[in-house]
Design an enzyme around this catalytic site. Structure first.
Site, PDB file in Angstrom:
ATOM      1  N   ASN A  88      -2.652  -2.653  10.749  1.00 13.01           N
ATOM      2  CA  ASN A  88      -3.167  -2.733  12.108  1.00 13.01           C
ATOM      3  C   ASN A  88      -4.686  -2.733  12.039  1.00 13.01           C
ATOM      4  O   ASN A  88      -5.272  -1.955  11.295  1.00 13.01           O
ATOM      5  CB  ASN A  88      -2.682  -1.534  12.932  1.00 13.01           C
ATOM      6  CG  ASN A  88      -1.178  -1.479  13.019  1.00 13.01           C
ATOM      7  OD1 ASN A  88      -0.522  -2.496  13.189  1.00 13.01           O
ATOM      8  ND2 ASN A  88      -0.624  -0.298  12.876  1.00 13.01           N
ATOM      9  N   GLY A  94      -3.561  -1.940  17.276  1.00 15.03           N
ATOM     10  CA  GLY A  94      -2.770  -0.737  17.068  1.00 15.03           C
ATOM     11  C   GLY A  94      -3.314   0.216  16.022  1.00 15.03           C
ATOM     12  O   GLY A  94      -2.646   1.173  15.651  1.00 15.03           O
ATOM     13  N   HIS A 101      -5.611   1.084   5.943  1.00 14.01           N
ATOM     14  CA  HIS A 101      -4.321   1.534   5.418  1.00 14.01           C
ATOM     15  C   HIS A 101      -3.247   0.503   5.735  1.00 14.01           C
ATOM     16  O   HIS A 101      -3.370  -0.283   6.658  1.00 14.01           O
ATOM     17  CB  HIS A 101      -3.933   2.906   5.983  1.00 14.01           C
ATOM     18  CG  HIS A 101      -3.786   2.952   7.466  1.00 14.01           C
ATOM     19  ND1 HIS A 101      -4.876   2.969   8.333  1.00 14.01           N
ATOM     20  CD2 HIS A 101      -2.695   2.991   8.248  1.00 14.01           C
ATOM     21  CE1 HIS A 101      -4.441   3.026   9.583  1.00 14.01           C
ATOM     22  NE2 HIS A 101      -3.119   3.035   9.563  1.00 14.01           N
TER      23      HIS A 101
END
Length: 115
Positions: A88, A94, A101
């Site tokens: 994201n 998001g 990550h």
């Protein structure tokens, strides 16, 4: 970054269920899993998002992240049935933690579109 939750996990200040680590990458179980297997794969170096990756990082860190994902997919027996890798980026994408990550999700039928 002193206020980054992932940096605190990497430094051992916040406990996590680590499943993998090497010199460049750490992986741990998500605390709010969306699938039977839901892991977060994080570079040790603080990089806010994928748009902040330098050329050096793209040559060093990204290959290590994807090697870790491949290793973990095999370790968690996801390679036969399939899995999803999610990154994201930004608020509308998001991203809730400003540290690069990747989510590794598997262990059930995943739907599309994701949401």
């Amino acid at each position: 970054m002193s206020d980054c939750i992932f940096c605190k996990i990497i430094e051992g200040q916040i406990p996590s269920a680590k499943v993998y680590e090497d010199d460049h990458v750490i992986a741990f179980k998500d605390i709010a899993p969306e699938a039977p297997t839901h892991l977060l794969i994080v570079p040790r170096k603080h990089i806010p998002s994928i748009v902040d990756i330098s050329e050096e990082d793209s040559n060093m860190i990204l290959p290590r992240i994807f090697a870790a994902i491949g290793h973990l997919a095999k370790e968690f027996n996801l390679e036969q049935e399939g899995f999803r890798i999610v990154n994201n980026c930004g608020k509308n994408g998001g991203q809730t933690v400003d540290h690069l990550h990747f989510h590794l999700l598997g262990g059930r039928q995943l739907q599309w579109p994701p949401g």
